[in-house]
Design a protein around this motif. Sequence first.
Motif, PDB file in Angstrom:
ATOM      1  N   PHE A 215     -48.988 -15.347   3.638  1.00  0.00           N
ATOM      2  CA  PHE A 215     -50.232 -14.913   4.288  1.00  0.00           C
ATOM      3  C   PHE A 215     -50.399 -15.589   5.642  1.00  0.00           C
ATOM      4  CE2 PHE A 215     -51.936 -13.430   0.097  1.00  0.00           C
ATOM      5  CZ  PHE A 215     -52.327 -12.172   0.516  1.00  0.00           C
ATOM      6  N   ALA A 216     -50.067 -16.882   5.725  1.00  0.00           N
ATOM      7  CA  ALA A 216     -50.191 -17.577   7.005  1.00  0.00           C
ATOM      8  C   ALA A 216     -49.314 -16.920   8.064  1.00  0.00           C
ATOM      9  CB  ALA A 216     -49.818 -19.049   6.831  1.00  0.00           C
ATOM     10  N   ALA A 217     -48.095 -16.554   7.676  1.00  0.00           N
ATOM     11  CA  ALA A 217     -47.194 -15.891   8.615  1.00  0.00           C
ATOM     12  C   ALA A 217     -47.752 -14.546   9.058  1.00  0.00           C
ATOM     13  CB  ALA A 217     -45.818 -15.715   7.981  1.00  0.00           C
ATOM     14  N   GLN A 218     -48.276 -13.766   8.108  1.00  0.00           N
ATOM     15  CA  GLN A 218     -48.820 -12.453   8.453  1.00  0.00           C
ATOM     16  C   GLN A 218     -50.028 -12.572   9.371  1.00  0.00           C
ATOM     17  OE1 GLN A 218     -48.801 -11.035   4.119  1.00  0.00           O
ATOM     18  NE2 GLN A 218     -48.363  -9.127   5.191  1.00  0.00           N
TER      19      GLN A 218
ATOM     20  N   LEU B  10     -50.466 -11.375  13.409  1.00  0.00           N
ATOM     21  CA  LEU B  10     -51.557 -10.528  13.892  1.00  0.00           C
ATOM     22  C   LEU B  10     -52.210 -11.139  15.130  1.00  0.00           C
ATOM     23  CD1 LEU B  10     -53.337  -9.466  10.565  1.00  0.00           C
ATOM     24  CD2 LEU B  10     -51.725  -8.127  11.939  1.00  0.00           C
ATOM     25  N   ALA B  11     -52.200 -12.490  15.211  1.00  0.00           N
ATOM     26  CA  ALA B  11     -52.806 -13.177  16.349  1.00  0.00           C
ATOM     27  C   ALA B  11     -51.859 -13.285  17.532  1.00  0.00           C
ATOM     28  CB  ALA B  11     -53.257 -14.572  15.925  1.00  0.00           C
ATOM     29  N   GLY B  12     -50.615 -12.813  17.382  1.00  0.00           N
ATOM     30  CA  GLY B  12     -49.660 -12.847  18.485  1.00  0.00           C
ATOM     31  C   GLY B  12     -48.825 -14.099  18.571  1.00  0.00           C
ATOM     32  N   ALA B  13     -48.818 -14.917  17.504  1.00  0.00           N
ATOM     33  CA  ALA B  13     -48.058 -16.166  17.526  1.00  0.00           C
ATOM     34  C   ALA B  13     -46.584 -15.925  17.221  1.00  0.00           C
ATOM     35  CB  ALA B  13     -48.640 -17.152  16.518  1.00  0.00           C
TER      36      ALA B  13
ATOM     37  N   PRO C 268     -53.984 -19.902  15.658  1.00  0.00           N
ATOM     38  CA  PRO C 268     -52.899 -19.188  16.340  1.00  0.00           C
ATOM     39  C   PRO C 268     -53.444 -18.257  17.413  1.00  0.00           C
ATOM     40  CG  PRO C 268     -52.631 -19.097  13.955  1.00  0.00           C
ATOM     41  CD  PRO C 268     -53.997 -19.665  14.209  1.00  0.00           C
ATOM     42  N   ARG C 269     -52.677 -18.109  18.469  1.00  0.00           N
ATOM     43  CA  ARG C 269     -53.063 -17.254  19.591  1.00  0.00           C
ATOM     44  C   ARG C 269     -51.782 -16.708  20.214  1.00  0.00           C
ATOM     45  NH1 ARG C 269     -52.874 -22.443  20.743  1.00  0.00           N
ATOM     46  NH2 ARG C 269     -51.942 -23.154  22.704  1.00  0.00           N
TER      47      ARG C 269
END
Length: 337
Positions: A174-177, A181-184, A157-158
Amino acid sequence: MKSFRLVPGQGLAGLTVESHDEPEPRRGQVMVRMHANSLGFRDLMVLANNYPLPIIPGVVPGCEGVGEVTAVGEDVTRVKIGDRVAATVFPRWLDGPFRRENAAQLGTMIDGVWTEYAVLSEDGVVTIPDHLSYEEAASLPLAAVTAWNALTAGTAPRPGSTLLTLGSGAVSLFAAQFAKLAGAHVIATTSSTAKAERLKALGVDEVINYRQKPDWWEDVRTLTDGAGVDLVVDAAGPLEQSLKSVASGGDVALVGYWLSGLDGAKPVDPALIFAAGATLHRTAAGSRTHFVEVNRSITMHRMRPAIDRVFPFAEIPEAIRYCESGRRFGKVIISHD
């Protein structure tokens, strides 16, 4: 001290408690006083003897545990007495791709962490973030590491990328969090309005109720202007809809293959896989390096995991029954304190 033991295939009837002397660490080992454990669907599969890895009769179950190092054997250098550590799910998987020789897993092939004291290889522990309680850190070893592996094995993710997570299990949360954090931009599926509200409270941008929209992939396409998402973390299935949701050139991380067939889903047509034009890769937990990266990110962002409920150590059977109910949102935690 007390430890749970398991005879696989008998469910809760095969789970017993035994009292025995505290173990002593040997060369290269550490003894950890457990402060907290975590459990979830994986543990239900182990109890039912419906798990991909072999389960040794009489094994101490549980692969997720954190605690304090109370003794070390000879030549231990990675940790010291007093350190707060978590056990890694696969103690021999230190880095790189998963290989058969690294398949020994806590709680199935070797003794796990549903115990008051555990002797672990120094290579199989990592220090936990200082800002997390033991109960919070206990949620990390399986779900957080699996989510991190799923997000980073392909196109990570970016800012501006899109992610789809399925369901509201711990890996998906966790994947969503991590993706936020990565701006996705994060889209999630779930089964109820109440869970949808909690997902949005975690930062999820769009939520689709799959009970109201059985063909939810169509909504995913609509929300992405027909392009599809860059990455799907498929922890709930069905895989067919994930493949219809992903963009050409994107990635599908298959985490919950055992769940994908529970709704009677048929085998996936190879033509659909080809037409998706995406990379499909399976994700099975992660290495020690993944865990170190998880802890670094969580520490940097002061992130906190979603905890559903905490049970005392003596009430692990009650916690298992609660997991079976399917009502949880986030991790179910066992506290020894």
